[in-house]
Design an enzyme around this catalytic site. Sequence first.
Site, short mmCIF file in Angstrom:
data_model
loop_
_atom_site.label_atom_id
_atom_site.label_comp_id
_atom_site.label_asym_id
_atom_site.label_seq_id
_atom_site.Cartn_x
_atom_site.Cartn_y
_atom_site.Cartn_z
N GLU A 493 10.87 6.55 25.78
CA GLU A 493 11.09 6.26 27.16
C GLU A 493 11.31 7.52 28.01
O GLU A 493 11.20 7.36 29.13
CB GLU A 493 12.25 5.24 26.93
CG GLU A 493 13.73 5.84 26.46
CD GLU A 493 14.66 4.65 26.12
OE1 GLU A 493 14.50 3.69 27.13
OE2 GLU A 493 15.47 4.96 25.64
N HIS A 509 1.78 1.87 4.00
CA HIS A 509 0.96 0.74 4.29
C HIS A 509 0.51 0.55 5.66
O HIS A 509 0.25 -0.21 6.18
CB HIS A 509 2.03 -0.52 4.21
CG HIS A 509 2.94 -0.51 2.78
ND1 HIS A 509 2.05 -0.99 1.70
CD2 HIS A 509 3.74 0.06 2.51
CE1 HIS A 509 2.83 -1.06 0.86
NE2 HIS A 509 3.85 -0.40 1.12
N LYS A 608 18.41 0.39 34.33
CA LYS A 608 19.23 0.52 33.23
C LYS A 608 19.74 -0.92 32.74
O LYS A 608 19.94 -1.04 31.62
CB LYS A 608 20.50 1.09 33.81
CG LYS A 608 21.78 1.17 33.06
CD LYS A 608 21.48 2.28 32.04
CE LYS A 608 22.63 2.28 31.04
NZ LYS A 608 22.01 3.17 29.81
C1 F6R Z 1 17.06 1.99 25.62
C2 F6R Z 1 17.87 1.31 26.58
C3 F6R Z 1 17.45 -0.26 26.32
C4 F6R Z 1 18.65 -1.41 26.38
C5 F6R Z 1 18.12 -2.66 26.62
C6 F6R Z 1 19.21 -3.58 26.55
O1 F6R Z 1 17.53 3.46 25.91
O2 F6R Z 1 18.65 1.36 27.07
O3 F6R Z 1 16.41 -0.55 25.43
O4 F6R Z 1 19.02 -0.68 25.30
O5 F6R Z 1 17.50 -2.80 27.76
O6 F6R Z 1 20.45 -3.55 27.42
P1 F6R Z 1 21.85 -3.96 27.10
O7 F6R Z 1 22.51 -3.04 25.87
O8 F6R Z 1 22.66 -3.36 28.46
O9 F6R Z 1 21.75 -5.37 26.74
#
Ligand code: F6R
Length: 613
Positions: A493, A509, A608
């Site tokens: 990412e 595998h 985020k």
């Molecule tokens: C990876 C990341 C995402 C979140 C996912 C879930 O670094 O931040 O994969 O973990 O979008 O988000 P939450 O935890 O806010 O439900």
Amino acid sequence: MCGIVAYIGKRQAYPILIKGLQRLEYRGYDSAGVALLNGAMHVYKKKGKVQELINFAKTQDCEGTLGMGHTRWATHGKPDDINAHPHTSGDGRLTLIHNGIIENYATLKTALMRLGHTFTSQTDTEVLVHLIEELQRREHLPIEEAVRVALTKVVGAYAIVVMDKTEPNKLVAARKASPLVLGIGQDEFFFASDASPIVEYTKKVVYLEDEQIAVAHRNGAYELRNIFKNQIEEPFVQQLNLTIEALEKGGYDSFMLKEIHEQPKTIGDCMRGRLNAEEGWIKLGGLEEYEQRIGNAQRFIIAACGTSWHAGLVAEYLFEELARIPVEVEYASELRYRNPIITDKDVVIAISQSGETADTLAALELAKSQGALIYGIVNVVGSSIARLTHAGSYIHAGPEIGVASTKAFTGQVTLLTMMALSLGYKRGKISKTQYHKLLTEMENLPSKMEQVLKVNEQVKYIASEIKDAPNALYLGRGYNFPVALEGALKLKEISYIHAEGYPAAEMKHGPIALIDENMPVVVICNNKSAYEKIVSNIQEVKARKGIVIAVVTEGDTIIKELADYIIEIPDTEEPFAPLLSVIPLQLLSYHIAVMRNCNVDQPRNLAKSVTVE
Ligand code: F6R
């Protein structure tokens, strides 16, 4: 998803909006815009980061004590100036910002076009502002009523703010399944997607409930109503427990680096007042409240996405080994759509940093409707998931702003570890001696994490050696298998290198076919069980000339002989291995991304909090 900020009061709105947008930029950053009302309505929108908007607005009229701002993560329509928010009604009277998705926008758009409306953008949001305009025109409604009635015709998720040029003393906002907070100042109000733009002006806030509409008046009055029942609702006013320092970089180059280094403190905060090794107890409020039902559950179903799902996989090992409770770990996006068998004997555990992830929320709603007890492991206090659950525990990691999750992962795993230990002991699956030993070691973890962070320079050197590789493989066994997945996700990412995480034995595998002298293989080896098996896996990689980067327990001499690079971390009890082994992997992805000139805090295409499915 998108970020929303709005202001009404006596101050100039523009600086408040811009600062707010910069704080919210982690939620989306493909375009940004503001609307300001000072007799005339001024709307400025730019593709790209908030800085592009600032550069553009330098030469514009930015006066006004009423305004709104938006930073976008595109859903409908490509990121450009036109699709950026705010959107304006056809008559230029209304502006609207929106986070979420209007699912029936196509039907509404067709109907509005028949009535003569024309659209300039490809967004669902523009349809909503035209719908409000249409109701205003036909029914001569005040703005708040036109918005309310329009929302009764909308299917989907939204947090919106609306301004009306003819009613400059009002700001109207509403939410359904997307977060929105009202900040209450002295004769001034703020609306925002989270409290970060508000915190330096007031600590008094109301988190809007689902299906609520709010009107804030310049004279200091405000009112909340249910959109569908059209009844006034009492606000629940809260004091914010958030500081400006927590929202700033504190001398680090990026939020991600700051958050990686905060982990000894954040896992300490997560344990504070909840674990005492000397007296031999773990107390988790939410767990105690439903002790019987959780302790006697026929199974735990863990629902989460992304990094939080990886924390859920660690929890599967923890709950099954320590508490002997069967666990299924589900991608929330799959669980919600596959007609799962869930009963009132199940406990569904949702793991979410933001507490707003749309798929996780929907999966929980489904599980709740089928009678399961819902337990939340959440970071953001007062978030939608926190409010939907029957019980839960906050991880207390503080605001996580870097888009790539780091401290939330270790906070989630710390919390889940405490849950597993507490349940295991109470269910008689762990002896008193074992319990005491594990609790004592847990208390040592923050200082062991401090030690792990000292590998930073060494990890930076390894990063410089492998930064140009197009692919990478991450291998782990047992508790460290989810860490392999997490390490690979972090690399993907933020550095855009293709990476895969695998249980080490699965390599044979399929993925072994990829290994040659150009393939970095990160092997997480601080396990006690299956140690010899991991050594064999490393030999298999070396036999194909792969570049082995091994995370090992201090003093390991066997793997040192085999690996190209080793990263030594302190010894710990097996169930706690992920809490230490994940840190070098976070650092590795961070340094590689920096060396490849990637934006670590705001990687492309990501946001985020994913409040759309
Ligand atoms: C990876 C990341 C995402 C979140 C996912 C879930 O670094 O931040 O994969 O973990 O979008 O988000 P939450 O935890 O806010 O439900």
